[in-house]
Enzyme design. Structure first.
Site, mmCIF file in Angstrom:
data_model
loop_
_atom_site.group_PDB
_atom_site.id
_atom_site.type_symbol
_atom_site.label_atom_id
_atom_site.label_comp_id
_atom_site.label_asym_id
_atom_site.label_seq_id
_atom_site.Cartn_x
_atom_site.Cartn_y
_atom_site.Cartn_z
ATOM 1 N N HIS A 270 0.862 -1.178 0.000
ATOM 2 C CA HIS A 270 0.000 0.000 0.000
ATOM 3 C C HIS A 270 0.904 1.236 0.000
ATOM 4 O O HIS A 270 2.041 1.182 0.473
ATOM 5 C CB HIS A 270 -0.871 0.070 1.259
ATOM 6 C CG HIS A 270 -1.737 -1.120 1.514
ATOM 7 N ND1 HIS A 270 -1.257 -2.294 2.035
ATOM 8 C CD2 HIS A 270 -3.071 -1.297 1.358
ATOM 9 C CE1 HIS A 270 -2.255 -3.149 2.175
ATOM 10 N NE2 HIS A 270 -3.361 -2.579 1.777
ATOM 11 N N GLU A 400 -10.984 -6.619 -4.273
ATOM 12 C CA GLU A 400 -10.791 -7.701 -3.304
ATOM 13 C C GLU A 400 -12.012 -7.812 -2.393
ATOM 14 O O GLU A 400 -12.238 -6.965 -1.532
ATOM 15 C CB GLU A 400 -9.542 -7.437 -2.467
ATOM 16 C CG GLU A 400 -9.250 -8.520 -1.445
ATOM 17 C CD GLU A 400 -7.953 -8.265 -0.708
ATOM 18 O OE1 GLU A 400 -7.914 -8.533 0.517
ATOM 19 O OE2 GLU A 400 -6.990 -7.778 -1.332
ATOM 20 N N GLU A 436 -9.095 -13.489 -1.421
ATOM 21 C CA GLU A 436 -8.323 -13.786 -0.216
ATOM 22 C C GLU A 436 -9.011 -14.912 0.538
ATOM 23 O O GLU A 436 -10.206 -14.842 0.839
ATOM 24 C CB GLU A 436 -8.192 -12.563 0.682
ATOM 25 C CG GLU A 436 -7.422 -12.867 1.965
ATOM 26 C CD GLU A 436 -7.167 -11.659 2.836
ATOM 27 O OE1 GLU A 436 -7.286 -11.799 4.073
ATOM 28 O OE2 GLU A 436 -6.874 -10.578 2.291
ATOM 29 N N HIS A 439 -10.787 -14.055 3.809
ATOM 30 C CA HIS A 439 -12.039 -13.336 3.563
ATOM 31 C C HIS A 439 -13.143 -14.313 3.163
ATOM 32 O O HIS A 439 -14.312 -14.100 3.500
ATOM 33 C CB HIS A 439 -11.846 -12.282 2.483
ATOM 34 C CG HIS A 439 -10.954 -11.152 2.902
ATOM 35 N ND1 HIS A 439 -10.635 -10.108 2.059
ATOM 36 C CD2 HIS A 439 -10.318 -10.900 4.068
ATOM 37 C CE1 HIS A 439 -9.844 -9.257 2.702
ATOM 38 N NE2 HIS A 439 -9.646 -9.728 3.917
ATOM 39 N N ASP A 464 -4.776 -13.969 -2.624
ATOM 40 C CA ASP A 464 -4.064 -13.647 -1.392
ATOM 41 C C ASP A 464 -4.034 -14.923 -0.556
ATOM 42 O O ASP A 464 -5.050 -15.342 0.008
ATOM 43 C CB ASP A 464 -4.760 -12.520 -0.624
ATOM 44 C CG ASP A 464 -4.291 -11.150 -1.089
ATOM 45 O OD1 ASP A 464 -3.497 -11.087 -2.054
ATOM 46 O OD2 ASP A 464 -4.723 -10.142 -0.505
ATOM 47 N N ASP A 475 -10.363 -11.752 11.136
ATOM 48 C CA ASP A 475 -9.385 -11.857 10.061
ATOM 49 C C ASP A 475 -7.984 -12.063 10.643
ATOM 50 O O ASP A 475 -7.243 -11.107 10.857
ATOM 51 C CB ASP A 475 -9.440 -10.570 9.232
ATOM 52 C CG ASP A 475 -8.828 -10.744 7.859
ATOM 53 O OD1 ASP A 475 -8.419 -11.857 7.531
ATOM 54 O OD2 ASP A 475 -8.762 -9.743 7.118
ATOM 55 N N ASP A 477 -5.387 -13.724 9.286
ATOM 56 C CA ASP A 477 -4.314 -13.631 8.278
ATOM 57 C C ASP A 477 -3.131 -14.531 8.596
ATOM 58 O O ASP A 477 -1.979 -14.093 8.619
ATOM 59 C CB ASP A 477 -3.843 -12.180 8.136
ATOM 60 C CG ASP A 477 -4.798 -11.333 7.334
ATOM 61 O OD1 ASP A 477 -5.626 -11.899 6.609
ATOM 62 O OD2 ASP A 477 -4.728 -10.094 7.442
ATOM 63 N N ASP A 507 -0.507 -12.551 1.851
ATOM 64 C CA ASP A 507 -1.129 -11.551 2.720
ATOM 65 C C ASP A 507 -1.313 -12.205 4.092
ATOM 66 O O ASP A 507 -2.428 -12.431 4.559
ATOM 67 C CB ASP A 507 -2.478 -11.121 2.133
ATOM 68 C CG ASP A 507 -3.106 -9.978 2.904
ATOM 69 O OD1 ASP A 507 -2.454 -9.461 3.826
ATOM 70 O OD2 ASP A 507 -4.258 -9.622 2.606
#
Length: 604
Positions: A270, A400, A436, A439, A464, A475, A477, A507
């Site tokens: 980002h 996304e 993802e 997600h 992802d 989330d 991750d 990710d």
């Protein structure tokens, strides 16, 4: 009396150890608590009485973390230098110099140094005087003094708030870790690949081309281990506790060393991950320009590229109501301006631009005009498409999907919802989806389901690669390490013929309790090995053919003339009613689900 005192040698006196006297010698260890006994930099909270914890001990500095005061948690450097000159001909004491203009040293370089350098003032020290700063190089450790600092502070006990450890010039960020190599399944070396062999050909492609692995800059280099219930736990050696442009450049160099040693050619970011925000839009843009310039230089030098980039439109308080769906026109305009800048500076170095609407949704419908917000979001995407074409960016635009968190309901809930949104607003040919896996879990689906939904709609653009804990409803991750899930994911990818120009972006972040630098490598290694095992398993299934045959047989009644008419849209209800009267009650065959699962398990 003097005779009696002489009877006790220094060794005896120094060896006295009792409760009323401090020990003659203090031995510091990493992790030991210490307290400052003089002021170093009161403005930055480093002063007499500050409690600290030793983190690292170098040859010339001690790195500590402050535990008390208004700057608790910051990293400071304390000198451990012998500051007495070993050159008797030194004409002036540096500790009395108050400016660069007053600095005078004896040069005996024998014609080997530049005019602004000397090597013989202090042992193992190289002094460099430039227009903007003064730098002292202690072996491979560079200390830099800003141009406005009082040079008298450099060699006083209060010195090291004026000095900044600059590891971005030379040396390794990951010393002791060599380039990760493939050693095979029998290897016990944690810093090696057991299954991922980049050059190995599977189903007509090399592994590296199937995956196109990418490192996520935000989790790998900006992840702190903080969670809603706890403070950061990770303090990487290259960090200086600031979010300056200088620190951003150091992280960028660390990033490229990391992906080089890992054997990965791609990375993602980002805008606000790689460059600090500013007090104004102009300052933020200038910061981004400066860091991206370095990234371009390193990419050319190291032959790397960005898989995808994006703008961070969710962390700053201005985006509390969303960005493109904010109720405030000014925020909508600011978000558009931020995306515009990101697309301008990225498009020469990226394959893909991703839109992740971190707060594009609502907390309550009572105070939300959903239709208006969705229309605004569509107009935002239309403008992005138009600007992409205007500047000549030929890469892919992705959305996304994510169902919730941080908002209660996000408009790009899942692949099906997002596909419908794109169709409604005529954007289906302009965007694809970045799926993802975590997600997918949050939306109540498997990652395989989301990938198949995107694939059959022609929208699978990138993955992802991460996962969530089934016992935790948020989330998390985590790195994906479930071999069966990896196999299902690769079934979709193989059916899709690959996902280039997209790839697999990690990710994913270390667990809060994993704090060693090598953990960054180990996490990515197991993630890559897991996906490699998934691909190998799919190759077994394809070569065996049993699973494909089971599916073919299940639908074989449609492999007939009438089945073809139905699939072509040429069989109306009257025609089908006539056939039912001819056939009578239909026969229903077993779905053979357990057999399908047995076939899958045999490949695992």
């Amino acid at each position: 009396m003097e005779f009696e005192l002489d009877a006790f040698s220094p060794e005896i006196l120094n060896g006295i150890n009792c409760s009323s006297l401090p020990p003659h010698k203090l031995v510091l260890k990493v992790g030991a608590p210490v307290m400052l006994l003089r002021n170093i930099d009161q403005t930055n909270g480093v002063y007499n009485g500050t409690r600290m914890q030793v983190r690292r001990m170098g040859n010339h500095v001690i790195e500590c973390k402050t535990l008390t005061g208004n700057k608790a948690g910051s990293i400071v450097l304390i000198p451990r230098l012998n500051l007495i000159s070993n050159n008797e001909t030194l004409p002036v004491a540096l500790s009395r110099v108050t400016s660069k203009d007053g600095l005078r040293v004896l040069l005996q370089d024998h014609g080997h140094l530049e005019d602004n350098c000397t090597m013989n003032v202090f042992e193992n020290i190289k002094l460099i005087v430039s227009e903007d700063s003064i730098e002292l190089l202690f072996n491979s450790c560079l200390l830099q003094i800003d141009q406005n600092e009082n040079l008298g502070n450099i060699f006083a006990p209060s010195l090291l708030t004026s000095l900044h450890l600059c590891s971005d010039r030379e040396g390794e960020f990951f010393p002791g870790i060599n380039k990760i190599k493939y050693e095979g399944p029998s290897s016990k070396n944690p810093l090696s690949f057991k299954w991922y062999n980049a050059e190995e050909e599977i189903l007509g492609k090399k592994m590296k081309d199937w995956f196109r692995f990418s490192v996520a800059f935000w989790h790998t280099f900006r992840g702190t281990g903080a969670d809603p219930f706890g403070a950061p736990t990770k303090h990487w050696p290259w960090e200086d506790g600031t979010n300056s442009v200088k620190m951003a450049k150091r992280r960028m160099r660390a990033n490229f060393e990391f992906i080089n040693k890992l054997g990965i050619d791609l990375w993602c970011f980002h805008d606000r991950d790689i460059a600090p925000d500013g007090e104004s839009l102009e300052e933020a843009n200038a910061n981004l320009d400066e860091v991206v310039a370095l990234a371009k230089e390193l990419q050319t030098q190291e032959k790397k590229k960005v898989l995808w980039g994006t703008a961070q439109l969710f962390m700053h308080p201005r985006y509390m109501h969303g960005a493109a769906t904010s109720s405030e026109l000014g925020v909508y305009a600011y978000a558009a301006t931020q995306v515009k800048k990101a697309m301008e500076v990225y498009f020469h170095i990226i394959y893909i631009y991703v839109f992740w609407g971190g707060r594009e949704g609502y907390q309550s419908l009572l105070n939300t005009d959903m239709e208006r917000e969705l229309n605004h979001l569509a107009r935002f995407f239309e403008a992005a498409v138009a600007y992409k074409k205007k500047i000549g960016f030929n890469g892919t635009l992705l959305i996304e999907p994510k169902p919730q968190e941080p908002t209660k309901h996000q408009y790009d809930w899942d692949a099906a919802t997002t596909s419908n949104f794109l169709r409604k607003y005529g954007l289906i040919g302009e965007f694809k989806l970045n799926i993802e896996c975590n997600h997918a879990t949050l939306s109540g689906h498997s990652c395989h389901h989301e990938l198949e939904t995107a694939r059959i709609n022609g929208l699978l653009g990138n993955i992802d690669a991460n996962t969530g804990d089934p016992q935790v409803g948020w989330d998390t991750d985590q790195f994906l390490v479930d071999i069966q899930e990896a196999t299902m994911i690769m079934l979709s990818v193989v059916r899709n013929g690959g996902i280039a120009p997209g790839g697999f972006n990690f990710d994913a972040k270390l667990r809060r309790e994993s704090m060693d630098v090598e953990d960054l490598f180990i996490a990515h290694i197991i993630g890559m090995d897991t996906m490699a095992r998934g691909l190998k398993n799919v190759a077994k299934l394809v070569e065996d053919g049993a699973l494909a045959e089971l599916v073919r047989k299940r639908y074989q009644s449609f492999d007939t003339k009438i089945g073809a008419q139905i699939e072509a849209g040429k069989a109306d209800f009257d025609f089908l009613e006539k056939k039912v009267k001819e056939w009578g009650e239909p026969k229903v065959a077993s779905a053979k689900q357990e057999l399908a699962e047995m076939i899958l398990q045999s490949a695992l």
